[in-house]
Write a protein that holds these residues in place. Sequence first.
Motif, mmCIF file in Angstrom:
data_model
loop_
_atom_site.group_PDB
_atom_site.id
_atom_site.type_symbol
_atom_site.label_atom_id
_atom_site.label_comp_id
_atom_site.label_asym_id
_atom_site.label_seq_id
_atom_site.Cartn_x
_atom_site.Cartn_y
_atom_site.Cartn_z
ATOM 1 N N TYR A 100 2.017 6.970 4.925
ATOM 2 C CA TYR A 100 2.190 6.865 3.484
ATOM 3 C C TYR A 100 3.579 7.405 3.100
ATOM 4 N N LYS A 118 4.133 2.514 -7.728
ATOM 5 C CA LYS A 118 3.059 1.646 -8.226
ATOM 6 C C LYS A 118 3.506 0.914 -9.484
ATOM 7 N N ASP A 163 4.494 8.113 -5.675
ATOM 8 C CA ASP A 163 3.753 6.858 -5.681
ATOM 9 C C ASP A 163 3.537 6.308 -7.090
ATOM 10 N N GLN A 164 3.551 7.191 -8.092
ATOM 11 C CA GLN A 164 3.373 6.722 -9.468
ATOM 12 C C GLN A 164 4.488 5.748 -9.839
ATOM 13 N N ASP A 178 0.832 -1.211 0.000
ATOM 14 C CA ASP A 178 0.000 0.000 0.000
ATOM 15 C C ASP A 178 0.864 1.257 0.000
ATOM 16 N N CYS A 204 2.898 2.242 2.224
ATOM 17 C CA CYS A 204 3.113 2.810 3.553
ATOM 18 C C CYS A 204 4.438 2.282 4.098
ATOM 19 N N ASP A 209 5.140 8.719 0.579
ATOM 20 C CA ASP A 209 5.324 10.005 -0.092
ATOM 21 C C ASP A 209 5.263 11.187 0.879
#
Lengths: 462, 117
Positions: free
Chosen positions: A55, A72, A68-69, A30, A32, A57
């Motif tokens: 998180y 992911k 996060d991009q 996730d 985190c 970021d």
Amino acid sequence: MKSTFTLQSLPELMELLNAIPHGVVLLDTDLCIVAMNRFLEAMTGFTAHEAVGVYGDFILRSNLSGNDQFCKKVLEDGQSVVRDGNIINKSRLIIPIHFTISRIVKEGRPTGVLIVLEDMSALQAAKVDYLGSKARSEIIGHSHQMEAIFELMAVLARTDASVLITGETGTGKDQIAEQLHKSSSRARQPFVKVNCGALPEALLESELFGHVKGAFTGALNDHVGMFRLADKGTIFLTEIGDLSLQLQVKLLSVLDDQEFYPVGSSKKVSVNVRVIAATHRTLKEEVLRGRFREDLYYRLNVLHLHMPPLRERDGDVRLLLDYFLRHFSEALGKNFQGFSRKAIKLLTHYSYPGNVRELRNIVEYAVNICQQAQIDVEDLPQFVVKPPPQVPRQPAIHAQSLTSSIFPDSSAARSISSWAEVEKQKIMDTLKQTGGKRSEAAELLGWGRTTLWRKLKKYGLN
Amino acid sequence: MKILITVRGDFIAPRFDLTAEVIVATCYDHQLLEEPRSIILSEFSAEKMCDLVLKENINVVVCGAIEEKHYQFLTWKKIAVIDSVIGPFKDAMELAVINTLASGSILPGANLSGVTS
């Protein structure tokens, strides 16, 4: 927090992470934070205790457009990502960072992301010093003209724009181009040098842009071409003034679009190349004469660097003489005590039409010839000791001055702008002088009758 | 008192200089006077964000990471900056309105997984 890491492994993992001399953060699926090492704590200003579960970021605060991009994407396809960026820490300090984002896989399925943050601030600070010193390390000169060049080079090295280097032969244009590349961000990438005057047009096109198999007779294999070889690096086009008009068009389109078609290919090739061009000609005048495309001139002349001739560089002759004497003495294993007073006087008053290259050759000659401990006048080449009668220097012949010298009282002289027109006018004037007698005119012009006939036909003077 | 909060989705934007949206709220006596309004910025720029703060006559800026020079500029302009705040912007706003939000606060919502950018 949906951590997929087992608690038993965390203390060992933390011990391992703390041993790494870079910031390391471990994210779960996730994104985190599961763990971060002490180095990253110091870097960000957040403690691992407060960061765990938050998180990623929000703690890293990087400029990687939505950190996060990348994470992911790495989680999805497993391909590691390496990016340069920065973070802002809790002390409001911006830190340049080299990010490496990798996926962690356990028993065949992704369990998280590992981000390594390498602090680049020390390296960047060193690079600034390096740029200043390196830019001049292999180019010698302490005259104010050269100081200005060194200052400009440090600026030019930081940009990606095209650079046009002009200057007489032997002034060190190639050296400057190489130094610009070495000091730029493309330093790790290739530096490809192409002499545009050394190859015939057809061959040069293939050399620059490459060709495909069967493009022409003898094209037995695909040829990559210099532009593709220099991809992500720098291409240095020396003697750009000798490039044919046809190739100038192609070069212009490459500079504009960073794309081209190799000879015989229908497939467009994209490249990312910085172009540095050099010429001993005055391109502005070549443009006026119609030999160089104006649009290409303006495209190349984004940043212009003019190398001063050696005779205009105050005090550099002495410096270069000492440098090359030491250089060649070491190479030949000799131990010289410098130049005699007479030799120095002669050498410092010589005009050096071949600039630094000529000076270097003079010293090399002297070092090889000299049998004493000190280089004297008799050890110098004859052309330095007894220079031939001076021919007025015309580094770049201006069309107008040329024509006015040929036709001092010709009213047409002012409007003439190309050699063809000059020659045509010269033939016409000579024919007028000889009353139309071609054999006499040919003799006056110093040509054979057939040459005159051919030129008359060429210019439509029959 | 006017409060500006830099936001990304439902959370405080991690970076002041990379913020595309801000929430502006007006409060008096520890209460909101009106519905907070959102302003979408055309580009990322810390300088333009500072201009906006001045233009809107903001008294308090709540944000994530901010560079020292921008922080100094805003405080020099007598604007209070509560930075390094992590969490949902609504929670941060509630705390800012009652004057209990401090720099470096990590609000409970920040621990939630599944945050979208």
